[in-house]
Design an enzyme around this catalytic site. Structure first.
Site, PDB file in Angstrom:
ATOM      1  N   CYS A 184       6.135   1.861   0.695  1.00 33.68           N
ATOM      2  CA  CYS A 184       5.101   2.302   1.629  1.00 33.68           C
ATOM      3  C   CYS A 184       5.580   2.183   3.082  1.00 33.68           C
ATOM      4  CB  CYS A 184       3.817   1.543   1.332  1.00 33.68           C
ATOM      5  SG  CYS A 184       2.358   2.413   1.885  1.00 33.68           S
ATOM      6  N   HIS A 186       2.799   0.966  -4.323  1.00 32.74           N
ATOM      7  CA  HIS A 186       3.011  -0.493  -4.278  1.00 32.74           C
ATOM      8  C   HIS A 186       3.187  -1.097  -5.674  1.00 32.74           C
ATOM      9  CE1 HIS A 186       1.849  -1.261  -0.038  1.00 32.74           C
ATOM     10  NE2 HIS A 186       1.139  -0.158  -0.192  1.00 32.74           N
ATOM     11  N   GLU A 195       4.431  -3.798  -6.388  1.00 29.12           N
ATOM     12  CA  GLU A 195       4.241  -5.259  -6.299  1.00 29.12           C
ATOM     13  C   GLU A 195       2.764  -5.647  -6.465  1.00 29.12           C
ATOM     14  OE1 GLU A 195       4.559  -3.249  -3.843  1.00 29.12           O
ATOM     15  OE2 GLU A 195       3.408  -3.931  -2.103  1.00 29.12           O
TER      16      GLU A 195
HETATM   17  N1  GLN Z   1      -0.125   3.342   6.759  1.00 29.00           N
HETATM   18  C1  GLN Z   1       0.934   2.385   6.853  1.00 29.00           C
HETATM   19  C2  GLN Z   1       1.978   2.797   7.869  1.00 29.00           C
HETATM   20  O1  GLN Z   1       1.959   3.866   8.352  1.00 29.00           O
HETATM   21  C3  GLN Z   1       1.591   2.146   5.519  1.00 29.00           C
HETATM   22  C4  GLN Z   1       0.573   1.599   4.550  1.00 29.00           C
HETATM   23  C5  GLN Z   1       1.124   0.633   3.553  1.00 29.00           C
HETATM   24  O2  GLN Z   1       2.240   0.119   3.665  1.00 29.00           O
HETATM   25  N2  GLN Z   1       0.312   0.310   2.581  1.00 29.00           N
HETATM   26  O3  GLN Z   1       2.808   2.020   8.191  1.00 29.00           O
END
Ligand code: GLN
Length: 188
Positions: free
Chosen positions: A78, A168, A170
């Site tokens: 992410c 995710h 994790e």
């Molecule tokens: N929206 C976050 C970003 O732009 C990422 C979201 C996440 O890691 N769950 O950094």
């Protein structure tokens, strides 16, 4: 095997638990001195802008970039994927910029801010994928292997020593993706 987990902000504790369940030695990386002697690095989810700022302030951005360019296995989830990306379509920042992908941040809009789907990631079948204000990979360079797509969007990819995904792993009990990364580290 010693795995560093960037622990400046975000969901690092969950990655730690997953790697420990696989029997790896884990080290939380907050400053440059924590970054020695690790065999692989995890970049967790969280807020990429905050993580990027802390990476710069701690003098970690350049050493991490050089280590990844030198072949150290890295696994970004992410926000971690956003840190790896060479380009962010809707944000002028570039952080590590080592992976030949263009990502779009917060790409699913407010209605689909967070959601869960079960889908395949390469040979890993029916993985429970949790998305939270997730990015997706808008385009990928030639050396990038697409590992997973959801609704026609790329959500997981690998380029050489770099593994990046929009969701995710994790946050589930399923260790297969962490095991996949552990295997990348073993082979490096
Ligand atoms: N929206 C976050 C970003 O732009 C990422 C979201 C996440 O890691 N769950 O950094």
């Amino acid at each position: 095997m010693k795995i560093g987990i960037l622990a400046l902000q975000g969901a690092f504790a969950e990655h730690r638990r997953a790697m420990e369940r696989l029997g790896a030695e884990v080290c939380e990386v907050r400053r440059l001195r924590d970054f020695r002697g690790i065999d692989g690095l995890i970049l967790p989810g969280g807020e990429s802008t905050v993580q990027g700022k802390f990476l710069r302030e701690e003098g970690l951005l350049q050493p991490v970039k050089e280590a990844v360019e030198g072949g150290m296995p890295v696994f970004g989830t992410c926000a971690g994927l956003i840190l790896l990306a060479q380009k962010i379509a809707n944000d002028p920042n570039v952080y590590l910029g080592t992976m030949s992908v263009t990502v779009c941040r917060n790409a699913y809009g407010r209605q689909r801010g967070s959601f869960r789907v079960t889908s395949d990631m390469g040979a890993i079948k029916d993985f429970p994928m949790v998305f939270i204000r997730a990015p997706y990979i808008q385009s990928a360079g030639r050396g990038v292997e697409v590992l997973a797509q959801v609704d026609g969007r790329i959500v997981a990819a690998r380029e050489k020593n770099m593994l990046g995904m929009a969701f995710h792993p994790e946050l589930t009990d399923d260790l297969r993706i962490h095991e996949y990364f552990a295997e990348m580290v073993r082979r490096a």
